[in-house]
Design an enzyme around this catalytic site. Structure first.
Site, PDB file in Angstrom:
ATOM      1  N   LYS A   1       0.971   0.046  15.023  1.00 49.16           N
ATOM      2  CA  LYS A   1       2.351  -0.046  15.508  1.00 49.16           C
ATOM      3  C   LYS A   1       2.630  -1.264  16.383  1.00 49.16           C
ATOM      4  CE  LYS A   1       3.796   3.172  13.210  1.00 49.16           C
ATOM      5  NZ  LYS A   1       4.156   2.451  11.983  1.00 49.16           N
TER       6      LYS A   1
ATOM      7  N   PRO B   1      -4.269   0.533  18.523  1.00 53.02           N
ATOM      8  CA  PRO B   1      -3.974   0.056  17.163  1.00 53.02           C
ATOM      9  C   PRO B   1      -4.131   1.126  16.077  1.00 53.02           C
ATOM     10  CG  PRO B   1      -6.006  -0.909  17.986  1.00 53.02           C
ATOM     11  CD  PRO B   1      -5.408  -0.158  19.116  1.00 53.02           C
TER      12      PRO B   1
ATOM     13  N   TYR C   1      -9.273   5.828   7.339  1.00 52.48           N
ATOM     14  CA  TYR C   1      -9.447   6.147   8.763  1.00 52.48           C
ATOM     15  C   TYR C   1     -10.459   7.299   8.826  1.00 52.48           C
ATOM     16  CZ  TYR C   1      -5.067   3.623   9.819  1.00 52.48           C
ATOM     17  OH  TYR C   1      -4.079   2.666   9.963  1.00 52.48           O
TER      18      TYR C   1
ATOM     19  N   TYR D   1       4.021   6.620  10.025  1.00 53.16           N
ATOM     20  CA  TYR D   1       3.133   5.499   9.693  1.00 53.16           C
ATOM     21  C   TYR D   1       3.916   4.369   8.997  1.00 53.16           C
ATOM     22  CZ  TYR D   1      -1.180   3.097   8.329  1.00 53.16           C
ATOM     23  OH  TYR D   1      -2.182   2.154   8.190  1.00 53.16           O
TER      24      TYR D   1
ATOM     25  N   HIS E   1       0.844  -1.203   0.000  1.00 54.27           N
ATOM     26  CA  HIS E   1       0.000   0.000   0.000  1.00 54.27           C
ATOM     27  C   HIS E   1       0.877   1.249   0.000  1.00 54.27           C
ATOM     28  CE1 HIS E   1      -4.258  -1.390   1.321  1.00 54.27           C
ATOM     29  NE2 HIS E   1      -3.692  -2.291   0.535  1.00 54.27           N
TER      30      HIS E   1
HETATM   31  P1  FAS Z   1       1.091 -11.683  21.777  1.00 51.48           P
HETATM   32  O1  FAS Z   1       0.115 -11.268  22.838  1.00 51.48           O
HETATM   33  O2  FAS Z   1       0.641 -11.708  20.350  1.00 51.48           O
HETATM   34  O3  FAS Z   1       1.628 -13.156  22.079  1.00 51.48           O
HETATM   35  C1  FAS Z   1       1.940 -13.525  23.401  1.00 51.48           C
HETATM   36  C2  FAS Z   1       1.925 -15.051  23.480  1.00 51.48           C
HETATM   37  O4  FAS Z   1       2.334 -15.417  24.810  1.00 51.48           O
HETATM   38  C3  FAS Z   1       0.530 -15.638  23.273  1.00 51.48           C
HETATM   39  O5  FAS Z   1       0.572 -16.699  22.335  1.00 51.48           O
HETATM   40  C4  FAS Z   1       0.113 -16.133  24.662  1.00 51.48           C
HETATM   41  O6  FAS Z   1      -0.644 -17.328  24.599  1.00 51.48           O
HETATM   42  C5  FAS Z   1       1.452 -16.400  25.326  1.00 51.48           C
HETATM   43  N1  FAS Z   1       1.403 -16.271  26.789  1.00 51.48           N
HETATM   44  C6  FAS Z   1       0.770 -15.324  27.512  1.00 51.48           C
HETATM   45  N2  FAS Z   1       0.960 -15.548  28.826  1.00 51.48           N
HETATM   46  C7  FAS Z   1       1.738 -16.651  28.930  1.00 51.48           C
HETATM   47  C8  FAS Z   1       2.279 -17.389  30.013  1.00 51.48           C
HETATM   48  N3  FAS Z   1       2.042 -17.005  31.271  1.00 51.48           N
HETATM   49  N4  FAS Z   1       3.025 -18.488  29.745  1.00 51.48           N
HETATM   50  C9  FAS Z   1       3.266 -18.864  28.460  1.00 51.48           C
HETATM   51  N5  FAS Z   1       2.781 -18.223  27.389  1.00 51.48           N
HETATM   52  C10 FAS Z   1       2.025 -17.124  27.626  1.00 51.48           C
HETATM   53  N6  FAS Z   1      -1.629  -4.358  16.566  1.00 51.48           N
HETATM   54  C11 FAS Z   1      -1.744  -3.696  15.390  1.00 51.48           C
HETATM   55  O7  FAS Z   1      -0.720  -3.222  14.873  1.00 51.48           O
HETATM   56  N7  FAS Z   1      -2.980  -3.550  14.775  1.00 51.48           N
HETATM   57  C12 FAS Z   1      -4.129  -4.086  15.315  1.00 51.48           C
HETATM   58  O8  FAS Z   1      -5.224  -3.948  14.761  1.00 51.48           O
HETATM   59  C13 FAS Z   1      -4.061  -4.794  16.530  1.00 51.48           C
HETATM   60  N8  FAS Z   1      -5.189  -5.345  17.086  1.00 51.48           N
HETATM   61  C14 FAS Z   1      -5.079  -6.000  18.300  1.00 51.48           C
HETATM   62  C15 FAS Z   1      -6.218  -6.581  18.924  1.00 51.48           C
HETATM   63  C16 FAS Z   1      -6.085  -7.231  20.163  1.00 51.48           C
HETATM   64  C17 FAS Z   1      -7.325  -7.846  20.820  1.00 51.48           C
HETATM   65  C18 FAS Z   1      -4.842  -7.312  20.800  1.00 51.48           C
HETATM   66  C19 FAS Z   1      -4.707  -7.990  22.148  1.00 51.48           C
HETATM   67  C20 FAS Z   1      -3.718  -6.757  20.190  1.00 51.48           C
HETATM   68  C21 FAS Z   1      -3.820  -6.105  18.933  1.00 51.48           C
HETATM   69  N9  FAS Z   1      -2.705  -5.549  18.296  1.00 51.48           N
HETATM   70  C22 FAS Z   1      -2.774  -4.889  17.122  1.00 51.48           C
HETATM   71  C23 FAS Z   1      -1.420  -5.665  18.868  1.00 51.48           C
HETATM   72  C24 FAS Z   1      -0.907  -7.032  18.536  1.00 51.48           C
HETATM   73  O9  FAS Z   1      -0.816  -7.187  17.155  1.00 51.48           O
HETATM   74  C25 FAS Z   1       0.392  -7.167  19.266  1.00 51.48           C
HETATM   75  O10 FAS Z   1       1.214  -6.032  19.075  1.00 51.48           O
HETATM   76  C26 FAS Z   1       1.133  -8.413  18.882  1.00 51.48           C
HETATM   77  O11 FAS Z   1       0.271  -9.505  19.051  1.00 51.48           O
HETATM   78  C27 FAS Z   1       2.367  -8.487  19.771  1.00 51.48           C
HETATM   79  O12 FAS Z   1       2.879  -9.751  19.645  1.00 51.48           O
HETATM   80  P2  FAS Z   1       3.553 -10.473  20.909  1.00 51.48           P
HETATM   81  O13 FAS Z   1       4.446  -9.506  21.604  1.00 51.48           O
HETATM   82  O14 FAS Z   1       4.087 -11.738  20.377  1.00 51.48           O
HETATM   83  O15 FAS Z   1       2.347 -10.739  21.946  1.00 51.48           O
HETATM   84  C1  PHB Z   2      -6.114  -4.047  10.592  1.00 51.93           C
HETATM   85  O1  PHB Z   2      -6.235  -4.292   9.375  1.00 51.93           O
HETATM   86  O2  PHB Z   2      -6.430  -4.878  11.483  1.00 51.93           O
HETATM   87  C2  PHB Z   2      -5.594  -2.699  11.023  1.00 51.93           C
HETATM   88  C3  PHB Z   2      -5.080  -1.846  10.069  1.00 51.93           C
HETATM   89  C4  PHB Z   2      -4.598  -0.599  10.460  1.00 51.93           C
HETATM   90  C5  PHB Z   2      -4.672  -0.228  11.799  1.00 51.93           C
HETATM   91  C6  PHB Z   2      -5.204  -1.104  12.748  1.00 51.93           C
HETATM   92  C7  PHB Z   2      -5.676  -2.339  12.359  1.00 51.93           C
HETATM   93  O3  PHB Z   2      -4.236   0.996  12.172  1.00 51.93           O
END
Ligand code: FAS
Ligand code: PHB
Length: 390
Positions: free
Chosen positions: A297, A293, A201, A385, A72
């Site tokens: 980032k 989000p 957005y 961005y 993009h």
């Molecule tokens: P994660 O949370 O992805 O992974 C952590 C892992 O550790 C999981 O598999 C979990 O099962 C495991 N774990 C946890 N506790 C543990 C324990 N006690 N023992 C062993 N394992 C354990 N980012 C964006 O850029 N755009 C978005 O739209 C976006 N939407 C999101 C929506 C939600 C609901 C959430 C929670 C996050 C969102 N994020 C988004 C952020 C997301 O993408 C995170 O930045 C990304 O998952 C980070 O990855 P990890 O650091 O690996 O953490």
């Molecule tokens: C998504 O596609 O999930 C998404 C894209 C851009 C954002 C947040 C989420 O800023």
């Protein structure tokens, strides 16, 4: 059991670090408290910076990303019934972002890890980092009604915001910073073509909306919602009607609806824990920081943390120098805070805050007016961005 690096968490942070270490011949082991299918059932991020794409290439896990990902060159800000395109490619020196779901990125890293024969222990209970303030750290966990121990050189806490790693550190050794936003995002996934070929957005008096995608046939939409909303109260029809209300007419008329197959509400917060290193324990990704989000980032910060940590570990194992691991926290936090700032700023200008004053609302409108009529302001948005340099 013994390994060089014990990684807690099989999300993007843990998997990317594990894959980079494996490719470099450094033995590592990943533990996760849930199973593989549960992890792959989570729907999260969708936008990757070029730095993240590069790291996935280094981890030899980018073939599907390069074939199925959507490059993009820009996105639009929509307000007052109009679109304002932010030309990322033109403003940010030819850089772009890649639209590719976190779920697929996680699957690619898992597949590559299995192909490389690297070990992951799923459904590991009560994973506990131990003695990380000494040179002989270890991790314990429970499985099959037995307590197991893994001796290691280093522990990478990649277990997300609710994980055990950050909680294993004494509160007096850490300072945390937090801001909780007074709203969440209600998101859906549907097999329907996205309303636009680029992200939109939208800032509307009814609230924020985001039109994103996973492919040319799969759309990802979000609308800002109050924190006490329940997913069960949102039928698909109610969601589509509310989304359309928040978009400029030409987009609202073009929305193609379809039954959603995922619907969830994510709370929004900014959070940073300092430092990110405690002896032989390193925090990376959501274990150390959370961003709203809005700026896309979260996942990309996890990638840059892993870049810094992997570089430090390579230096330790190849040059027997601890300079890189000693510098990890400061280097990672410098980029983290700039992304936390950008994510806060983008959230502040694109959402409607309950109880906002008339003055603050006028400031938000002036901010958007300036942003979309000043090359300097839109350049600043674009360079943040696409991702600031590592
Ligand atoms: P994660 O949370 O992805 O992974 C952590 C892992 O550790 C999981 O598999 C979990 O099962 C495991 N774990 C946890 N506790 C543990 C324990 N006690 N023992 C062993 N394992 C354990 N980012 C964006 O850029 N755009 C978005 O739209 C976006 N939407 C999101 C929506 C939600 C609901 C959430 C929670 C996050 C969102 N994020 C988004 C952020 C997301 O993408 C995170 O930045 C990304 O998952 C980070 O990855 P990890 O650091 O690996 O953490
Ligand atoms: C998504 O596609 O999930 C998404 C894209 C851009 C954002 C947040 C989420 O800023």
């Amino acid at each position: 059991m013994r390994t060089k690096v014990a990684i807690i968490g099989s999300g993007p942070s843990g998997l990317l670090l594990g894959q980079l270490l494996t490719e470099a011949g450094i033995d590592n082991l990943i533990l996760d408290r849930v199973g593989k299918e549960y992890i792959l059932g989570r729907v999260r991020a969708g936008v990757l910076e070029e730095g993240t794409v590069g790291l996935l290439g280094k981890a030899k896990s980018d073939s599907r990303l390069l074939s199925d990902g959507l490059p993009h060159d820009g996105f639009s800000l929509a307000f007052d019934g109009r679109d304002h395109r932010i030309d990322l490619f033109g403003l940010a020196g030819g850089k772009r972002v890649m639209v590719y779901g976190q779920t697929e990125l996680t699957r690619d890293l898992m597949d590559r890890r299995e192909l490389a024969g690297a070990k992951t222990i799923y459904e590991a209970g009560n994973v506990t980092p131990c003695d990380f303030d000494r040179s002989t750290p270890y991790v314990t966990y429970q499985k099959d009604r037995t307590t197991h121990r893994i001796d290691c050189d280093f522990i990478a806490g990649c277990d997300g915001f609710h994980g055990a790693s950050r909680k294993a550190v004494s509160e007096r050794s850490m300072q945390t910073f937090e801001k909780v936003y007074p709203f969440g995002w209600l998101g859906i996934l549907a097999e329907t073509p996205p309303v636009s070929h680029e992200l939109i957005y939208a800032n509307h008096p009814l609230g924020f909306a985001l039109c994103s995608m996973r492919s040319a046939s799969r759309s990802r939409y979000y609308i800002q919602c109050p924190l006490d909303e329940k997913v069960a109260d949102w039928s698909d029809d109610r969601f589509w009607d509310e989304l359309r209300r928040r978009l400029p007419d030409h987009h609202a008329e073009a929305v193609v609806t379809a039954p959603s197959f995922e619907k969830s509400i994510a709370p929004l917060r900014s959070f940073v824990a300092e430092p990110m290193r405690f002896g032989r324990l390193f925090l990376a990704g959501d274990a150390a920081h959370i961003v709203p989000p809005t700026g896309a980032k979260g996942l990309n910060l996890a990638a840059s943390d892993v870049h810094y940590l992997f570089s430090g570990l390579i230096e330790f194992y190849t040059d027997r120098s601890s300079a890189g691991i000693d510098d990890y926290s400061a280097r990672a936090l410098s980029r983290v805070w700039k992304a936390v700032r950008f994510s806060w700023w983008m959230t502040t200008i694109m959402h409607r805050f309950p109880d906002t004053s008339d003055f603050d609302q006028k400031i938000q409108e002036a901010e958007l007016d300036y942003l979309t009529h000043s090359r300097a302001a839109s350049t600043a948005l674009a360079e943040n961005y696409v991702g600031l340099p590592y």
